[in-house]
Design a protein around this motif. Structure first.
Motif, mmCIF file in Angstrom:
data_model
loop_
_atom_site.group_PDB
_atom_site.id
_atom_site.type_symbol
_atom_site.label_atom_id
_atom_site.label_comp_id
_atom_site.label_asym_id
_atom_site.label_seq_id
_atom_site.Cartn_x
_atom_site.Cartn_y
_atom_site.Cartn_z
ATOM 1 N N ARG A 190 0.812 -1.221 0.000
ATOM 2 C CA ARG A 190 0.000 0.000 0.000
ATOM 3 C C ARG A 190 0.841 1.264 0.000
ATOM 4 N NH1 ARG A 190 -3.232 1.493 3.773
ATOM 5 N NH2 ARG A 190 -2.113 0.482 5.447
ATOM 6 N N CYS A 191 2.143 1.122 0.230
ATOM 7 C CA CYS A 191 3.032 2.299 0.188
ATOM 8 C C CYS A 191 2.907 2.985 -1.170
ATOM 9 C CB CYS A 191 4.471 1.862 0.430
ATOM 10 S SG CYS A 191 5.674 3.147 0.051
ATOM 11 N N ILE A 192 2.723 4.319 -1.139
ATOM 12 C CA ILE A 192 2.545 5.054 -2.396
ATOM 13 C C ILE A 192 3.792 5.869 -2.750
ATOM 14 C CG2 ILE A 192 0.024 5.157 -2.275
ATOM 15 C CD1 ILE A 192 0.319 7.931 -0.984
ATOM 16 N N GLU A 193 4.884 5.614 -2.059
ATOM 17 C CA GLU A 193 6.149 6.303 -2.342
ATOM 18 C C GLU A 193 5.992 7.819 -2.326
ATOM 19 O OE1 GLU A 193 8.194 4.820 -5.749
ATOM 20 O OE2 GLU A 193 8.230 2.761 -4.968
ATOM 21 N N CYS A 194 5.264 8.304 -1.330
ATOM 22 C CA CYS A 194 5.038 9.748 -1.270
ATOM 23 C C CYS A 194 6.236 10.492 -0.704
ATOM 24 C CB CYS A 194 3.810 10.036 -0.407
ATOM 25 S SG CYS A 194 4.007 9.469 1.298
ATOM 26 N N GLY A 195 7.078 9.777 0.049
ATOM 27 C CA GLY A 195 8.268 10.415 0.591
ATOM 28 C C GLY A 195 8.074 11.055 1.956
ATOM 29 N N CYS A 196 6.883 10.977 2.516
ATOM 30 C CA CYS A 196 6.642 11.585 3.827
ATOM 31 C C CYS A 196 7.561 10.980 4.890
ATOM 32 C CB CYS A 196 5.195 11.393 4.256
ATOM 33 S SG CYS A 196 4.050 12.462 3.374
ATOM 34 N N CYS A 197 7.767 9.654 4.815
ATOM 35 C CA CYS A 197 8.583 9.001 5.838
ATOM 36 C C CYS A 197 10.030 9.465 5.763
ATOM 37 C CB CYS A 197 8.493 7.485 5.707
ATOM 38 S SG CYS A 197 8.933 6.859 4.084
ATOM 39 N N VAL A 198 10.499 9.810 4.565
ATOM 40 C CA VAL A 198 11.869 10.304 4.429
ATOM 41 C C VAL A 198 11.960 11.722 5.001
ATOM 42 C CG1 VAL A 198 13.685 10.879 2.772
ATOM 43 C CG2 VAL A 198 12.268 8.841 2.439
ATOM 44 N N VAL B 245 4.108 9.809 10.501
ATOM 45 C CA VAL B 245 3.638 10.686 9.421
ATOM 46 C C VAL B 245 3.141 9.918 8.203
ATOM 47 C CG1 VAL B 245 5.148 12.589 10.107
ATOM 48 C CG2 VAL B 245 5.927 10.968 8.371
ATOM 49 N N CYS B 246 3.386 8.618 8.129
ATOM 50 C CA CYS B 246 2.989 7.867 6.930
ATOM 51 C C CYS B 246 1.486 8.031 6.684
ATOM 52 C CB CYS B 246 3.326 6.390 7.072
ATOM 53 S SG CYS B 246 2.701 5.397 5.689
ATOM 54 N N PRO B 247 1.113 8.650 5.563
ATOM 55 C CA PRO B 247 -0.316 8.910 5.327
ATOM 56 C C PRO B 247 -1.117 7.637 5.075
ATOM 57 C CG PRO B 247 0.977 9.625 3.442
ATOM 58 C CD PRO B 247 1.955 9.186 4.482
ATOM 59 N N LYS B 248 -0.435 6.541 4.743
ATOM 60 C CA LYS B 248 -1.150 5.293 4.523
ATOM 61 C C LYS B 248 -1.229 4.468 5.808
ATOM 62 C CE LYS B 248 -2.530 4.724 0.905
ATOM 63 N NZ LYS B 248 -3.763 5.350 0.355
ATOM 64 N N GLY B 249 -0.673 4.980 6.881
ATOM 65 C CA GLY B 249 -0.757 4.282 8.157
ATOM 66 C C GLY B 249 -0.069 2.926 8.157
ATOM 67 N N LEU B 250 1.014 2.796 7.384
ATOM 68 C CA LEU B 250 1.752 1.532 7.396
ATOM 69 C C LEU B 250 2.439 1.364 8.742
ATOM 70 C CD1 LEU B 250 3.439 1.395 3.874
ATOM 71 C CD2 LEU B 250 1.277 0.445 4.633
ATOM 72 N N SER B 251 2.511 0.118 9.220
ATOM 73 C CA SER B 251 3.139 -0.085 10.525
ATOM 74 C C SER B 251 4.636 -0.260 10.318
ATOM 75 C CB SER B 251 2.538 -1.282 11.239
ATOM 76 O OG SER B 251 2.873 -2.451 10.550
#
Ligand code: SF4
Ligand code: SF4
Ligand code: FES
Lengths: 239, 259
Positions: free
Chosen positions: A149-157, A216-222
């Motif tokens: 489900r990760c959308i590679e938005c870059g928020c986590c970076v 911050v992950c907008p997809k709520g990945l654990s």
């Protein structure tokens, strides 16, 4: 009578020699259900046609609209202005090449990261389009789907102190990809092979567990769960 | 922005460049040494705080670790051995943790700005970790060396004299704050680093609650203990250097001074 919002937006065009980094304030009236995507669109239509920002899906699927919203990485299309104070600051995601204003080149970073981590399926090389695919346990398929489900938005970076300090750190997005292929029974790589790409301080052992990524992950990945698991698995490669 | 894309690295399948096993070992060693030191810190605080029960209680604990109740006479060298072990683990931990420190001005400013902008608790706690860790490079060895060479000078009056007449209390005060904050954050970090939680959000909320609870408990305990030593040291300042003789403990031994 709705609120009157003031958006302080970062403006800079690195390809223009005369452009200096700075911010510009835009004032507009809030409308019901307004997202930052709507707000930025109205600013571009009504006040400043030269404003750069990225949107594609407007539904939190493509990952192109991530930016710093009052200092926190998030998706502009999924952020309601009603959830924010009247003064909103918007900055491009730090840690990525700036294209202009709020637009950054996350794609370039993600591609380099994926190539470096070899983040694609390494099968046994005997794929045969005429043969029926081997069935997969539904639980496994679901677990893989969860990480996909990760959308590679870059928020986590952008939310990771380690990635900000050390540009060669692969970030939670990279570690999550390794965890995803590790789960996949079709991938023939062993723990030693995965250790090869993330078994050092630019990979999983560089992560200091600040958990900005998770928060911050907008997809709520654990991401915490995945990174801790990867750390335990790959730490065994030390012996 | 300042972020170059990650540099290409040798192919993961190259038979010629197997990655070193050391990053994994160093990571485990850093966590392991931290765990040992964190648990030691709490146990240590437990022993030291027995002064709040009575001087005799502390005297008993101190003699216990010298093997007095096993061998019938105190061997302060046993304490030195433990101190040497802790010292060694501390050096190892400091050496390993140093790798994680921001390395130059850019890294410091980048992290500082990041932490300020993000408004994120766990990120700020890391800055606290760096600051208290740095302080301990200088504070902990002073205390440890003292214990290493004079293990026999652990006792109600002996310690109190060191704290007050010996002028150690300011060092102990800062060290206490640094150790408890650093250790508390460190143990919390260890948990989130290694344990895969099913529900990380609620697990972290509970862990943070526990962590702050422990930190506050041990800080309060530490401050009260230090105050007790200061008080004892003030009262005993005239006879500073005199060894303590237990009053109420059965079979009180004659103190032996090490030759
Ligand atoms: S892990 Fe989350 S924050 Fe990171 S790129 Fe994927 S969706 Fe975005
Ligand atoms: S846990 Fe922290 S250091 Fe690790 S990837 Fe996430 S934000 Fe970065
Ligand atoms: S526009 Fe696609 S995620 Fe926001």
């Amino acid at each position: 009578m709705g609120r009157r919002l003031t958006l302080t937006v970062f403006r800079h065009n690195p390809r223009e020699a005369s452009s200096r980094p700075g911010t510009r304030d835009y004032v507009l009236d809030e409308t019901p259900g307004m997202t930052l995507f709507v707000a930025l669109g109205r600013i571009r239509d009504e006040q400043d046609p030269g404003l750069n920002f990225d949107f594609v899906c407007r539904a939190g699927v493509c990952g192109s609209c991530a930016m710093l919203i009052n200092g926190r990485p998030g998706l502009a299309c999924r952020t309601l202005t009603a959830a924010l104070p009247e003064r909103i600051s918007l900055f491009p995601l730090p840690g990525f090449e700036l294209i202009g204003d709020l637009s950054v080149n996350t794609g370039k970073w993600m591609r380099a990261m994926s190539e470096r981590l070899r983040a694609w399926l390494h099968d046994a090389g005997d794929a045969d389009p005429d043969r029926l695919e081997a069935p997969m346990e539904p639980a496994t398929a679901e677990a893989i789907y969860e990480l996909e489900r990760c959308i590679e938005c870059g928020c986590c970076v952008a939310g990771c102190g380690t990635a900000q300090m050390r540009p060669d750190f692969v970030g939670a997005v990279g570690l999550n990809k390794i965890a995803r292929f590790h789960l996949d029974p079709r991938d023939v790589r062993s723990d030693a092979d995965f250790y090869e790409v993330v078994g050092d301080d630019s990979g999983v052992f560089g992560c200091m567990s600040l958990l900005g990524c998770q928060d911050v992950c907008p997809k709520g990945l654990s991401l915490q769960t995945q990174i801790a698991w990867l750390r335990r698995t790959l730490a065994r490669q030390g012996w | 922005m300042n972020n170059a894309p990650p540099a290409p690295r040798p192919s993961p399948f190259s038979p010629f460049r197997r990655t070193s096993p050391w990053p994994a070992r160093l990571d485990l060693l850093q966590s392991g040494s931290g765990l040992f030191l964190g648990l030691f810190m709490w146990a240590h605080m437990g022993f030291v705080s027995t002064i709040l029960i009575s001087p005799d209680a502390f005297w008993t604990v101190a003699r216990f670790f010298e093997g007095y109740f096993i061998f019938g006479r105190p061997y302060p060298g046993l304490v030195s051995l433990v101190v040497a072990l802790v010292f060694a683990v501390l050096v190892l931990h400091a050496f390993l943790a140093l790798r994680k420190f921001p390395g130059d001005w850019t890294q410091y400013t980048v992290f500082w700005r990041h932490a300020g902008r993000l408004g994120h608790g766990d990120t700020r706690l890391w800055l606290l970790q760096v600051a208290t860790g740095f302080a301990m490079f200088f504070l902990a060895p002073v205390h440890l060396y003292q214990m290493l060479v004079h293990p026999e000078l652990i006792g109600p009056w002996e310690s109190a004299d060191r704290v007050w007449s010996g002028g150690f209390w300011p060092l102990y005060l800062v060290l206490l704050l640094a150790v408890e904050l650093h250790g508390g954050v460190g143990l919390y970090r260890l948990a989130v680093k290694w344990i895969g939680f099913r529900d990380p959000a609620s697990a972290r909320r509970r862990l943070l609650f526990l962590k702050w609870g422990m930190t506050v408990f041990f800080l309060v305990l530490g401050l009260f203990s230090l105050a007790a030593y200061v008080k004892l040291g003030m009262d005993h300042a005239d006879q500073a250097g005199e060894r303590y003789r237990p009053v109420g403990v059965w079979n009180a031994p004659v103190q032996e001074t090490r030759t």
